[in-house]
Design an enzyme around this catalytic site. Structure first.
Site, PDB file in Angstrom:
ATOM      1  N   THR A  33      22.512 -29.370   4.178  1.00  0.00           N
ATOM      2  CA  THR A  33      21.542 -30.424   3.860  1.00  0.00           C
ATOM      3  C   THR A  33      21.858 -31.024   2.492  1.00  0.00           C
ATOM      4  OG1 THR A  33      20.033 -28.869   4.893  1.00  0.00           O
ATOM      5  CG2 THR A  33      19.058 -30.887   4.013  1.00  0.00           C
ATOM      6  N   TYR A  35      24.765 -31.042   0.999  1.00  0.00           N
ATOM      7  CA  TYR A  35      26.016 -31.793   1.136  1.00  0.00           C
ATOM      8  C   TYR A  35      25.727 -33.161   1.740  1.00  0.00           C
ATOM      9  CZ  TYR A  35      30.754 -33.129   2.395  1.00  0.00           C
ATOM     10  OH  TYR A  35      31.934 -33.812   2.505  1.00  0.00           O
ATOM     11  N   ASP A  36      24.929 -33.157   2.835  1.00  0.00           N
ATOM     12  CA  ASP A  36      24.650 -34.414   3.525  1.00  0.00           C
ATOM     13  C   ASP A  36      23.894 -35.396   2.638  1.00  0.00           C
ATOM     14  OD1 ASP A  36      25.934 -33.564   5.803  1.00  0.00           O
ATOM     15  OD2 ASP A  36      24.148 -32.603   6.611  1.00  0.00           O
ATOM     16  N   SER A  81      34.609 -36.723  13.900  1.00  0.00           N
ATOM     17  CA  SER A  81      33.390 -35.949  13.640  1.00  0.00           C
ATOM     18  C   SER A  81      32.201 -36.790  14.088  1.00  0.00           C
ATOM     19  CB  SER A  81      33.303 -35.574  12.176  1.00  0.00           C
ATOM     20  OG  SER A  81      33.242 -36.756  11.422  1.00  0.00           O
ATOM     21  N   LEU A  82      31.021 -36.296  13.844  1.00  0.00           N
ATOM     22  CA  LEU A  82      29.832 -37.012  14.307  1.00  0.00           C
ATOM     23  C   LEU A  82      29.014 -37.488  13.123  1.00  0.00           C
ATOM     24  CD1 LEU A  82      28.650 -34.562  17.118  1.00  0.00           C
ATOM     25  CD2 LEU A  82      29.668 -36.812  17.440  1.00  0.00           C
ATOM     26  N   GLU A 112      23.249 -31.720  24.022  1.00  0.00           N
ATOM     27  CA  GLU A 112      23.888 -30.395  24.038  1.00  0.00           C
ATOM     28  C   GLU A 112      23.529 -29.648  22.762  1.00  0.00           C
ATOM     29  OE1 GLU A 112      28.110 -31.127  24.322  1.00  0.00           O
ATOM     30  OE2 GLU A 112      27.757 -32.542  25.936  1.00  0.00           O
ATOM     31  N   LYS A 114      24.313 -27.848  19.414  1.00  0.00           N
ATOM     32  CA  LYS A 114      25.422 -27.964  18.458  1.00  0.00           C
ATOM     33  C   LYS A 114      25.743 -26.550  17.969  1.00  0.00           C
ATOM     34  CE  LYS A 114      27.030 -30.617  14.514  1.00  0.00           C
ATOM     35  NZ  LYS A 114      27.540 -29.520  13.708  1.00  0.00           N
ATOM     36  N   ASP A 116      27.270 -23.525  16.082  1.00  0.00           N
ATOM     37  CA  ASP A 116      27.718 -23.430  14.692  1.00  0.00           C
ATOM     38  C   ASP A 116      28.966 -22.561  14.605  1.00  0.00           C
ATOM     39  OD1 ASP A 116      27.735 -23.896  12.051  1.00  0.00           O
ATOM     40  OD2 ASP A 116      26.048 -22.591  11.544  1.00  0.00           O
ATOM     41  N   TYR A 221      33.110 -28.470  25.300  1.00  0.00           N
ATOM     42  CA  TYR A 221      32.176 -29.589  25.464  1.00  0.00           C
ATOM     43  C   TYR A 221      32.842 -30.923  25.755  1.00  0.00           C
ATOM     44  CZ  TYR A 221      33.160 -29.747  20.428  1.00  0.00           C
ATOM     45  OH  TYR A 221      33.781 -29.770  19.217  1.00  0.00           O
ATOM     46  N   LYS A 283      24.792 -37.519  23.158  1.00  0.00           N
ATOM     47  CA  LYS A 283      25.927 -38.372  23.538  1.00  0.00           C
ATOM     48  C   LYS A 283      25.505 -39.337  24.640  1.00  0.00           C
ATOM     49  CE  LYS A 283      28.919 -34.375  22.828  1.00  0.00           C
ATOM     50  NZ  LYS A 283      29.705 -33.317  23.405  1.00  0.00           N
ATOM     51  N   LYS A 307      20.583 -32.705  12.944  1.00  0.00           N
ATOM     52  CA  LYS A 307      20.704 -31.428  12.226  1.00  0.00           C
ATOM     53  C   LYS A 307      19.322 -30.820  12.015  1.00  0.00           C
ATOM     54  CE  LYS A 307      25.061 -30.944  10.714  1.00  0.00           C
ATOM     55  NZ  LYS A 307      25.268 -30.948   9.306  1.00  0.00           N
ATOM     56  N   CYS A 401      23.993   3.993 -14.586  1.00  0.00           N
ATOM     57  CA  CYS A 401      23.638   4.138 -13.175  1.00  0.00           C
ATOM     58  C   CYS A 401      22.141   4.438 -13.040  1.00  0.00           C
ATOM     59  CB  CYS A 401      24.467   5.266 -12.567  1.00  0.00           C
ATOM     60  SG  CYS A 401      23.920   5.726 -10.923  1.00  0.00           S
ATOM     61  N   CYS A 404      21.873   8.402 -11.852  1.00  0.00           N
ATOM     62  CA  CYS A 404      22.260   9.553 -12.668  1.00  0.00           C
ATOM     63  C   CYS A 404      22.291   9.242 -14.164  1.00  0.00           C
ATOM     64  CB  CYS A 404      23.619  10.077 -12.227  1.00  0.00           C
ATOM     65  SG  CYS A 404      24.946   8.906 -12.544  1.00  0.00           S
ATOM     66  N   CYS A 419      29.450   3.406 -10.109  1.00  0.00           N
ATOM     67  CA  CYS A 419      29.170   4.660 -10.805  1.00  0.00           C
ATOM     68  C   CYS A 419      30.228   5.646 -10.353  1.00  0.00           C
ATOM     69  CB  CYS A 419      27.783   5.166 -10.412  1.00  0.00           C
ATOM     70  SG  CYS A 419      27.519   6.893 -10.858  1.00  0.00           S
ATOM     71  N   CYS A 424      26.437  12.196  -8.865  1.00  0.00           N
ATOM     72  CA  CYS A 424      25.315  11.255  -8.903  1.00  0.00           C
ATOM     73  C   CYS A 424      24.406  11.513  -7.689  1.00  0.00           C
ATOM     74  CB  CYS A 424      25.884   9.832  -8.869  1.00  0.00           C
ATOM     75  SG  CYS A 424      24.644   8.591  -8.612  1.00  0.00           S
TER      76      CYS A 424
HETATM   77  S1  IVH Z   1      31.004 -33.370  20.282  1.00  0.00           S
HETATM   78  C1  IVH Z   1      33.546 -36.937  18.483  1.00  0.00           C
HETATM   79  N1  IVH Z   1      29.496 -31.397  21.043  1.00  0.00           N
HETATM   80  O1  IVH Z   1      30.056 -30.355  15.627  1.00  0.00           O
HETATM   81  C2  IVH Z   1      33.137 -35.578  18.086  1.00  0.00           C
HETATM   82  N2  IVH Z   1      30.495 -31.278  18.882  1.00  0.00           N
HETATM   83  O2  IVH Z   1      30.931 -33.167  13.724  1.00  0.00           O
HETATM   84  C3  IVH Z   1      32.872 -34.792  19.301  1.00  0.00           C
HETATM   85  N3  IVH Z   1      30.020 -29.212  17.693  1.00  0.00           N
HETATM   86  O3  IVH Z   1      33.377 -31.101  14.907  1.00  0.00           O
HETATM   87  C4  IVH Z   1      32.120 -33.589  18.996  1.00  0.00           C
HETATM   88  N4  IVH Z   1      28.790 -28.270  19.243  1.00  0.00           N
HETATM   89  O4  IVH Z   1      32.902 -28.846  15.884  1.00  0.00           O
HETATM   90  C5  IVH Z   1      30.273 -31.896  20.063  1.00  0.00           C
HETATM   91  N5  IVH Z   1      28.173 -29.684  21.880  1.00  0.00           N
HETATM   92  C6  IVH Z   1      28.943 -30.178  20.910  1.00  0.00           C
HETATM   93  C7  IVH Z   1      29.168 -29.482  19.708  1.00  0.00           C
HETATM   94  C8  IVH Z   1      29.952 -30.075  18.707  1.00  0.00           C
HETATM   95  C9  IVH Z   1      29.310 -28.132  18.043  1.00  0.00           C
HETATM   96  C10 IVH Z   1      30.712 -29.387  16.385  1.00  0.00           C
HETATM   97  C11 IVH Z   1      32.139 -29.849  16.506  1.00  0.00           C
HETATM   98  C12 IVH Z   1      32.244 -31.109  15.704  1.00  0.00           C
HETATM   99  C13 IVH Z   1      30.978 -31.086  14.893  1.00  0.00           C
HETATM  100  C14 IVH Z   1      30.390 -32.456  14.739  1.00  0.00           C
END
Ligand code: IVH
Length: 663
Positions: A33, A35-36, A81-82, A112, A114, A116, A221, A283, A307, A401, A404, A419, A424
């Protein structure tokens, strides 16, 4: 103007540093969070002042850099990335943008989980897994084919000779993460902060044998490079058809309201999953609509990642307690005013070591922000400086410590306070607890509390004293009846029959876990031989490195330890390791056998043990070296492969008949 330029440059270098910590070092320094938020700040500044956009700005590239040790693989289709969304308003904006681009019809979405973990791309050619790569910087990834092949759920051969690339996420289930960390803890190794880091660390092993032990999993995925697929739903179902692991919780949503319902459901239920998710991916379902909506430079416009807010809460730090482990490491633990985070009450959190305490600038009475790292182990992430009062006092790790009172010490380049007093009390108690613990000698009735009481009453001072415990003294203890005392004495007596590997593990030698216990037992066969081990012999053992070898020799050169082992032998604990006899005169001897499908009469493990006893080697995949495949019910790709290669296949009944012949 100058100020804006400076701010942009500062944000770029800060974000690049954090990215490096996250992707390369696997050691994130700030939350997603945070970072974003910084990233969005930068994006906004750049939008208003495109003249100041820097070439190395994180907004200008897809991902981060590649580690040096692995071979590189170029992604023919870049791994994008997304974009991120954080609220229902963001989601409605996302939907509105898409509707504008395709005004002629309503848009369906696939939601779907996400996962981790870390992104992976796997190529199948003519139905065979030929390569696998990490995402890397989005264009070039690392070749982790051998490591990916160790993941159980990923088929190495498909049911027909299709050619496509699949993408997905490799992750570590929470249980495997806990197991891995507890193994690391007992071996005194640095713990992984969360399952994602552990998964990344496990996949980026140059030695795939290590990866194989880590119990990684994966979900696929997407499918790339297959023109017959027309939608995301179609892609997921095709992947399923090919026995690729697809997360079952995806859902086709008719509109954004249904998407929001899905998000609300999983915000509530994510804690019930056996793995971590950090959001929901949304998606556009139809591929033709996806094409119309298009891409930005680094991510598709047709998808977004919602997120989850990370659960971080502030509470008061009441005190810092120190806990002395059996190897002498002193760990600081924050005692907190209890709070509920992600559904459970947190009253303690790890402060790890003196360096972390210094970095966080911990004061007693501070308000501290606590987070469940990987949603499991709570940790203190920062201090709310603004709320610091005059009564708060800086916490400094003591140099004596807590158990002891002896002077503590630290090693170079090592943040742990230790220690080294062999007498001990806390170390002694912990050593006895370890000796009696389930994976060691499994002495029932000798848990943490009983050991501490026996020690505090002066009934035992060292582990060896367990073997001269007097019944009368035991009975005199509170809450110890005659029956429990007798049971305990019996359990201690029975522990003398423990196998050598368990006894070696129970000694509590630094870096010697269960596995090393077994390896040492196989090599030395009894305690007396072990006492004469040499460095040369030890470093030549599989899975015993220089550090472990040295700590074994360290242990064995200490007079107290030598006396302890000799005393164990004297009281009758002198196990001889039995090497399993392998029968070599039968039809299975020397054969390479693969078990596949569901067996009815036996479990796979039983069949495996049986085959090994008769000298067969049981492997996981069918190759030209395989001599025999035993196919149970619903056997899939391995059976097909065996038939293709002309390898002998028998069913469970035929196997049972052969077993009878052998007997
Ligand atoms: S779709 C065009 N679906 O989340 C990017 N990503 O930045 C397509 N991730 O790098 C990614 N679960 O490592 C997609 N069900 C899911 C996912 C997923 C985890 C990760 C993936 C991606 C990052 C999103």
């Amino acid at each position: 103007m100058k100020q804006v330029q400076e701010k942009i440059s500062k944000l770029v270098s800060l974000l690049n540093k954090y990215s490096y910590d996250y992707y390369v070092e696997d050691n994130p320094q700030i939350s997603d969070t945070e970072y974003d938020t910084l990233y969005k700040q930068l994006e906004k500044l750049e939008e208003n002042h495109p003249e100041y956009i820097l070439e190395n700005s994180p907004t200008q590239r897809v991902g981060d850099r590649v580690l040096d040790e692995f071979e590189k693989i170029t992604h023919k289709v870049p791994m994008l990335s997304l974009s991120n969304t954080f609220s229902t308003e963001d989601l409605r904006d996302f939907d509105a943008r898409i509707s504008k681009l395709v005004p002629d019809h309503s848009v369906e979405y696939i939601c779907e989980l996400k996962i981790d973990g870390l992104a992976i791309s796997i190529k199948y050619e003519d139905g065979r897994l030929v390569s696998a790569a990490t995402r890397g910087d989005g264009s070039i990834g690392e070749d982790v084919t051998e490591n990916i092949k160790t993941i159980f759920s990923i088929p190495k051969v498909l049911k027909d000779n299709r050619t496509f690339e699949v993408r997905g996420e490799v992750y570590l289930p929470r249980k495997s993460f806990e197991l891995l960390n507890s193994e690391r803890e007992s071996n005194n190794e640095v713990l992984f902060a969360n399952p994602r880091n552990a998964a990344a660390g496990s996949l980026r092993q140059l030695d795939s044998k290590i990866t194989a032990k880590r119990r990684l999993s994966a979900f696929i995925y997407s499918i790339v490079g297959d023109d017959s697929i027309v939608s995301q739903e179609n892609a997921l179902n095709t992947a399923k058809e090919y026995d690729l692991p697809v997360n079952p919780n995806f859902k086709l949503c008719k509109n954004i309201d249904e998407v929001i319902d899905y998000i609300n459901y999983w915000t509530e239920h994510k804690k019930d999953l056996p793995y971590d998710i950090d959001g929901i991916v949304i998606k556009v379902n139809s591929y033709s609509t996806q094409e119309k909506v298009g891409y930005t430079q680094k991510s598709p416009r047709w998808a977004t990642a919602y997120k989850f807010p990370e659960e971080e809460l502030a509470t008061k730090l009441l005190d810092v307690e120190l806990s002395v482990g059996r190897t002498g490491i002193i760990t600081p633990v924050a005692i907190l005013d209890p709070i509920v985070i992600s559904g459970s009450t947190v009253s303690k959190a790890s402060l790890h070591n003196k360096d972390i305490i210094e970095e966080l600038d911990i004061h007693i009475d501070d308000m501290v922000v606590v987070k469940k790292a990987g949603e499991i182990i709570p940790k203190v992430v920062r201090v709310v400086r603004e709320l610091r009062t005059e009564s708060s006092t800086k916490y400094v790790m003591p140099n004596t410590c807590p158990s002891c009172g002896q002077q503590t010490y630290t090693k170079e380049n090592d943040p742990f306070t230790r220690c080294k007093n062999p007498d001990c009390p806390d170390q002694n108690i912990r050593r006895i607890i370890h000796f009696a613990s389930r994976d060691a000698l499994n002495i029932e009735g000798l848990g943490d509390k009983v050991v501490a009481t026996l020690y505090e009453k002066g009934i035992i001072a060292h582990t060896i004293d367990l073997f001269s415990l007097e019944r009368e003294k035991l009975i005199s203890l509170d809450r110890m009846g005659e029956k429990s005392a007798d049971n305990l004495l019996n359990a201690i007596e029975n522990s003398k029959k423990s196998s050598l590997d368990k006894v070696i593990f129970a000694l509590g030698i630094l870096n010697v876990g269960k596995k090393a216990g077994k390896i040492l037992a196989e090599k030395y066969l009894n305690l007396s031989n072990l006492m004469n081990a040499t460095l040369d012999e030890l470093v030549n053992l599989d899975d015993v490195g220089q550090i472990t070898a040295e700590s074994i020799l360290d242990y064995l050169s200490d007079e107290n330890n030598i006396k302890f082992i000799n005393d164990l032998i004297k009281v009758g604990m002198n196990p001889q390791y039995e090497i399993q006899e392998v029968n070599t005169d039968n039809i299975f001897a020397g054969k390479t056998v693969v078990l596949t499908g569901k067996l009815v009469e036996l479990t796979r493990n039983e069949a495996k043990e049986y085959l090994e006893k008769y000298g067969a080697k049981v492997t996981g995949s069918v190759t030209s070296k395989t001599d025999l495949v035993i196919a149970g019910e619903k056997a899939g790709s391995k059976l097909a492969k065996a038939e293709q290669l002309g390898i002998k296949v028998i069913n469970e009944e035929e196997f049972a008949n052969m077993v009878r012949e052998v007997k």
